[in-house]
Write a protein that holds these residues in place. Structure first.
Motif, PDB file in Angstrom:
ATOM      1  N   THR A  18       0.838  -1.212   0.000  1.00  0.00           N
ATOM      2  CA  THR A  18       0.000   0.000   0.000  1.00  0.00           C
ATOM      3  C   THR A  18       0.868   1.254   0.000  1.00  0.00           C
ATOM      4  O   THR A  18       0.485   2.280   0.560  1.00  0.00           O
ATOM      5  CB  THR A  18      -0.910   0.001   1.245  1.00  0.00           C
ATOM      6  N   ASN A  21      -0.874   4.282  -0.942  1.00  0.00           N
ATOM      7  CA  ASN A  21      -2.202   4.453  -0.337  1.00  0.00           C
ATOM      8  C   ASN A  21      -2.099   4.257   1.169  1.00  0.00           C
ATOM      9  O   ASN A  21      -2.899   3.543   1.771  1.00  0.00           O
ATOM     10  CB  ASN A  21      -3.205   3.447  -0.924  1.00  0.00           C
ATOM     11  N   GLN A 129      -1.876  -3.312  -6.970  1.00  0.00           N
ATOM     12  CA  GLN A 129      -3.202  -2.917  -7.429  1.00  0.00           C
ATOM     13  C   GLN A 129      -4.226  -4.018  -7.179  1.00  0.00           C
ATOM     14  O   GLN A 129      -5.367  -3.757  -6.812  1.00  0.00           O
ATOM     15  CB  GLN A 129      -3.162  -2.575  -8.933  1.00  0.00           C
ATOM     16  N   LEU A 130      -3.785  -5.283  -7.356  1.00  0.00           N
ATOM     17  CA  LEU A 130      -4.671  -6.408  -7.075  1.00  0.00           C
ATOM     18  C   LEU A 130      -5.048  -6.441  -5.591  1.00  0.00           C
ATOM     19  O   LEU A 130      -6.199  -6.656  -5.229  1.00  0.00           O
ATOM     20  CB  LEU A 130      -3.984  -7.714  -7.470  1.00  0.00           C
ATOM     21  N   LEU A 132      -5.108  -3.863  -3.521  1.00  0.00           N
ATOM     22  CA  LEU A 132      -6.008  -2.744  -3.238  1.00  0.00           C
ATOM     23  C   LEU A 132      -7.414  -3.016  -3.761  1.00  0.00           C
ATOM     24  O   LEU A 132      -8.398  -2.589  -3.158  1.00  0.00           O
ATOM     25  CB  LEU A 132      -5.445  -1.452  -3.844  1.00  0.00           C
ATOM     26  N   SER A 133      -7.519  -3.749  -4.866  1.00  0.00           N
ATOM     27  CA  SER A 133      -8.838  -4.120  -5.381  1.00  0.00           C
ATOM     28  C   SER A 133      -9.551  -5.048  -4.411  1.00  0.00           C
ATOM     29  O   SER A 133     -10.751  -4.914  -4.156  1.00  0.00           O
ATOM     30  CB  SER A 133      -8.707  -4.794  -6.756  1.00  0.00           C
ATOM     31  N   HIS A 134      -8.797  -6.011  -3.846  1.00  0.00           N
ATOM     32  CA  HIS A 134      -9.368  -6.889  -2.818  1.00  0.00           C
ATOM     33  C   HIS A 134      -9.825  -6.064  -1.615  1.00  0.00           C
ATOM     34  O   HIS A 134     -10.893  -6.329  -1.036  1.00  0.00           O
ATOM     35  CB  HIS A 134      -8.319  -7.916  -2.371  1.00  0.00           C
ATOM     36  N   GLU A 136     -10.722  -2.924  -1.573  1.00  0.00           N
ATOM     37  CA  GLU A 136     -11.915  -2.158  -1.954  1.00  0.00           C
ATOM     38  C   GLU A 136     -13.162  -3.016  -1.872  1.00  0.00           C
ATOM     39  O   GLU A 136     -14.209  -2.588  -1.385  1.00  0.00           O
ATOM     40  CB  GLU A 136     -11.752  -1.640  -3.390  1.00  0.00           C
ATOM     41  N   ILE A 137     -13.052  -4.247  -2.372  1.00  0.00           N
ATOM     42  CA  ILE A 137     -14.187  -5.178  -2.308  1.00  0.00           C
ATOM     43  C   ILE A 137     -14.577  -5.425  -0.854  1.00  0.00           C
ATOM     44  O   ILE A 137     -15.762  -5.436  -0.496  1.00  0.00           O
ATOM     45  CB  ILE A 137     -13.830  -6.501  -3.005  1.00  0.00           C
TER      46      ILE A 137
END
Length: 321
Positions: A18, A21, A129-130, A132-134, A136-137
């Protein structure tokens, strides 16, 4: 809506994932023991828990937390760091088996991570990015769960509340009375109930109309509630019938409270409208929990109801036990 993320495990790895982020990472706990981590979860009430400690997963952390009220909306994301080289690939069968195992332990998401230092810059960015996508979900799932829980709690409140008097309805009594019977027996404390009926209430509706009758019900419940102990609970059982549960009160104590309720209703007329005040009385039948009463409290309720019928037959405006 604010969000909270709790990190448990390898802080360096998660910080790398991260890197751009950092504001997402709310709290980090390097917890090793189940008690320590559960206490951290209770303290921070996160939306997402990122777990890099597989031992805690195997010990049942996720399932244990989800069984608690504070864990109903928490999304658990498991991170597993694999020691692959840049030329090797994961064993698909082992990866699937491990993921199935984690999901069976209550994990909601699983991500196999390759240490960023052995990846190219583009590969490391893609992996981050993968991740962070997890994340976000997980946050979206958690927020939707919170909303659904709030809506369900609201609907449950409506379903268990009498809209006119704003006290528990019969469904609420059916749900609460078995709990009170269980608690009384578990803690070896007495339990008494009173079934209450407004005397000659049909005449009020016939002579003054149902709107006046409804107002009498509201005023009467307000007056009664002021005379109950904090432990006591009142429910609307029928049209003009109510049930009061006297927790930690034996029959003698229940009778004292019931007489107080009877007097507070009878001693002063109810001012329904500026030009209309009506005198009302109530009859009450009371009973105490016995060892052979059923767990649902039906026999207890029946005995109190039988005493109420006898009180009405003997002239009303009285308490019978």
């Amino acid at each position: 809506m604010t969000t909270s993320i709790l990190l448990i495990g390898n802080h360096k790895l998660l910080s790398t994932l991260t890197e751009h982020n950092a504001s997402l990472l709310s709290t980090w706990v390097e917890g090793e023991s189940m008690d320590e981590v559960i206490q951290a979860i209770k303290t921070h009430l996160p939306d997402v828990v990122i777990l890099e400690n597989s031992l805690l997963i195997d010990q049942g952390l996720c399932q244990s937390v989800k069984q608690k009220a504070y864990g109903r909306w928490i999304y658990f994301l498991a991170i597993k760091s694999q020691k692959y080289s840049s030329q090797t690939h994961p064993d698909l069968q082992a990866y699937c088996s491990e993921k199935i195992h984690f999901l069976a332990q209550g994990v909601d998401g699983y991500l196999d991570i390759i240490p960023p230092e052995i990846l190219s810059k583009n590969q490391a960015q893609a992996q981050a990015q993968l991740f962070l996508s997890h994340l976000e979900i997980g946050l979206l799932w958690s927020q939707k769960c919170k909303t659904l829980i709030q809506e369900n709690d609201y609907l449950s409140t409506i379903a268990l509340c009498d809209p006119l008097t704003e006290i528990g309805n019969r469904r609420a009594l059916d749900w609460d009375l078995p709990r009170q019977v269980y608690n009384a027996r578990k803690h070896h404390v007495p339990l008494s109930i009173a079934v209450v009926d407004i005397d000659y209430f049909k005449a009020v509706n016939d002579n003054y109309g149902h709107l006046v009758g409804d107002r009498i019900l509201q005023l009467l419940i307000t007056r009664i509630k002021h005379k109950l102990r904090p432990l006591d609970t009142i429910f609307r059982y029928g049209g003009e019938e109510f049930v009061v549960v006297f927790k930690q009160a034996n029959l003698d104590q229940g009778e004292v409270i019931a007489q107080r309720l009877r007097r507070t209703v009878a001693e002063q007329p109810f001012l329904v409208e500026p030009e209309l005040s009506l005198s009302v009385t109530i009859s009450l039948g009371i009973a105490e929990l016995k060892s052979d009463d059923d767990p649902q409290g039906r026999s207890l309720l029946q005995r109190a109801d039988e005493k109420l019928l006898l009180a009405k037959a003997r002239g009303r405006n009285q308490v019978l036990r």
